[in-house]
Design an enzyme around this catalytic site. Structure first.
Site, PDB file in Angstrom:
ATOM      1  N   GLY A   1       0.782  -1.235   0.000  1.00  0.00           N
ATOM      2  CA  GLY A   1       0.000   0.000   0.000  1.00  0.00           C
ATOM      3  C   GLY A   1       0.812   1.282   0.000  1.00  0.00           C
ATOM      4  O   GLY A   1       0.306   2.353  -0.326  1.00  0.00           O
TER       5      GLY A   1
ATOM      6  N   CYS B   1      -6.275  -9.410  -1.476  1.00  0.00           N
ATOM      7  CA  CYS B   1      -5.603  -8.146  -1.178  1.00  0.00           C
ATOM      8  C   CYS B   1      -6.312  -7.075  -2.000  1.00  0.00           C
ATOM      9  O   CYS B   1      -6.352  -7.173  -3.234  1.00  0.00           O
ATOM     10  CB  CYS B   1      -4.135  -8.259  -1.587  1.00  0.00           C
ATOM     11  SG  CYS B   1      -3.203  -6.721  -1.489  1.00  0.00           S
TER      12      CYS B   1
ATOM     13  N   CYS C   1      -9.056  -3.221   3.571  1.00  0.00           N
ATOM     14  CA  CYS C   1      -7.721  -3.831   3.484  1.00  0.00           C
ATOM     15  C   CYS C   1      -7.826  -5.130   4.282  1.00  0.00           C
ATOM     16  O   CYS C   1      -8.380  -5.136   5.391  1.00  0.00           O
ATOM     17  CB  CYS C   1      -6.677  -2.909   4.105  1.00  0.00           C
ATOM     18  SG  CYS C   1      -5.067  -3.700   4.350  1.00  0.00           S
TER      19      CYS C   1
HETATM   20  N1  DGL Z   1      -3.714  -6.611   2.632  1.00  0.00           N
HETATM   21  C1  DGL Z   1      -3.606  -5.662   1.607  1.00  0.00           C
HETATM   22  C2  DGL Z   1      -4.918  -5.049   1.148  1.00  0.00           C
HETATM   23  O1  DGL Z   1      -5.939  -5.643   1.316  1.00  0.00           O
HETATM   24  C3  DGL Z   1      -2.436  -4.740   1.499  1.00  0.00           C
HETATM   25  C4  DGL Z   1      -1.628  -4.342   2.683  1.00  0.00           C
HETATM   26  C5  DGL Z   1      -0.298  -3.775   2.227  1.00  0.00           C
HETATM   27  O2  DGL Z   1       0.532  -4.577   1.779  1.00  0.00           O
HETATM   28  O3  DGL Z   1      -0.111  -2.552   2.293  1.00  0.00           O
HETATM   29  O4  DGL Z   1      -4.955  -3.996   0.582  1.00  0.00           O
END
Ligand code: DGL
Length: 264
Positions: free
Chosen positions: A40, A70, A182
């Site tokens: 992100g 993600c 997220c």
């Molecule tokens: N888990 C991820 C999402 O749903 C991203 C988290 C990251 O790597 O910044 O956006």
């Protein structure tokens, strides 16, 4: 054949957990791109490359479907991945639609919590433009929560302090729905809930993605027919996790999510 779940880190386990509840007889492969987390905070082109590298590795593991668990990776790469690979590929995006419907009924607003990159992307802006006709959707990036989760730091006090600081300029009583956009954020659902009025709903796209997966597998006759207890194997950036300690940590997360689910 296995169903693959992919995320930059441990966030995708929150989606895997939902799928395992619906489809307990399946074998799963969970891939965390631990070498490159967080996505992100990076540039789109860089993240695209990581996502395609991971997908290529996963495609060689005899999988029947891939869930990009993600929001950030989905927003920048899911359509192109679908062009490249023959198996079904599902993504996850912030659950803005149900949130707007719910909040409008109560004349309240929606707060979308996600990564900086997700909130910057065209896919998110199109989604909001399509749904948010009365301009009730606000957003806030929370990179700190990704860091906490990656360090397995779920200490409520520390997390609550960080969240209070981030929400300082928001009037939390205005929000009818908070969207966890997220996949790292559902670990903190209880702590987030406490910072909003008791009737504020806190939702995420995990259950919807799991239901979509089930629909897609059924439609393509890909559901595992042999009654067996499903397995999960874990990978980190292209390497199978063999360390007992790391496996235990991952399994603990699944148990932790079980507990959160029971409390909800
Ligand atoms: N888990 C991820 C999402 O749903 C991203 C988290 C990251 O790597 O910044 O956006």
């Amino acid at each position: 054949m296995r169903i693959a779940f992919f995320d930059s880190g441990i966030g995708g386990i929150t989606v895997l957990h939902q799928a395992m509840r619906l489809l307990p007889d399946e074998d799963y492969l969970f891939y965390a791109d631990t070498l490159h987390v967080p996505y992100g905070e990076k540039r789109k082109e860089e993240v695209r490359k990581y996502v395609f590298d991971a997908a290529e590795f996963i495609a060689n593991q005899d999988v029947k479907a891939l869930v990009v668990a993600c929001n950030t990776a989905t927003s920048i790469a899911v359509e192109d991945l679908r062009q490249k690979y023959p198996f079904p590929i599902l993504g996850i995006e912030p659950a803005v639609k149900p949130a707007v419907i719910e909040s409008e009924k109560r004349r309240k607003k929606v707060l979308v919590l996600a990564t900086k990159l997700t909130l910057k992307e065209e896919k998110y802006h199109h989604l909001v433009a399509r749904i948010d006709k009365h301009d009730i959707v606000d957003s806030l990036p929370l990179p700190g929560l990704v860091q906490f989760a990656e360090h397995f730091e779920f200490n409520e006090e520390k997390v609550a302090r960080y969240l209070s600081e981030q929400l300082d300029s928001f009037d939390t009583s205005e929000y009818g729905t908070v969207v966890l956009g997220c996949t790292h954020f559902p670990y903190f659902k209880d702590t987030i809930k406490k910072l909003f009025p008791h009737d504020t709903a806190v939702i995420d796209g995990g259950p919807g993605t799991a239901r979509n997966l089930q629909r897609v597998l059924e439609a393509r006759h890909l559901v595992n027919q042999t009654a067996q207890e499903g397995t999960v194997s874990f990978y980190q950036s292209g390497t199978k996790v063999e360390s007992e300690e790391t496996l235990r940590r991952y399994r603990n997360l699944l148990n932790r999510l079980d507990e959160l689910q029971t409390l909800a």
